[in-house]
Motif scaffolding. Structure first.
Motif: not given
Length: 127
Positions: A44-64
């Motif tokens: 969720k964002s208040t910034q222009d140009g960002d699109s909110d994404v409601p809670s949904t199935n997805g993934s996060v890839t962690v890099t280091k």
């Protein structure tokens, strides 16, 4: 935005009190935490140009790179970059003028409740 901060604060308390890592599994010591975690993500964002994404199935890839982690989300959610985990911090808690939240990562679970600059990320993922 106040509601988001309240929700993230409650999630922070829940994640912090319910999650722990082995002393041998420290993000600063090894690359065990790198990889893809799948589960529920949102943004969720208040910034222009960002699109909110409601809670949904997805993934996060962690890099280091060095001691800095990046969390690359699916579903068009912006990346959280340059999170540093110091030795002994199995989870990272950030309190500063522009960021607040928690990121907890283990070999099998990733939990994120983080806000910065009017943007809020949530993730509850496993691998």
């Amino acid at each position: 935005m106040k509601t988001t901060i309240k929700i993230l604060s409650l999630l922070f308390i829940a994640v912090f009190t319910l999650t722990s890592c082995s002393k041998d599994d420290d993000p600063a010591d090894n690359d065990l935490f790198i990889g893809k975690y799948e589960g529920t993500v949102s943004f969720k964002s208040t910034q222009d140009g960002d699109s909110d994404v409601p809670s949904t199935n997805g993934s996060v890839t962690v890099t280091k790179v060095g001691d800095s982690y990046s969390f690359n989300f699916s579903n068009g959610i912006p990346t959280i970059k340059d999170i540093t985990m110091k030795k002994g911090d199995n989870n990272t808690i950030m309190f500063s003028d522009n960021g607040i939240g928690t990121i907890t990562v283990t070999a099998s679970k990733l939990s994120i409740a983080f806000t910065k600059d009017g943007r809020g990320w949530l993730a509850d993922c496993k691998r």
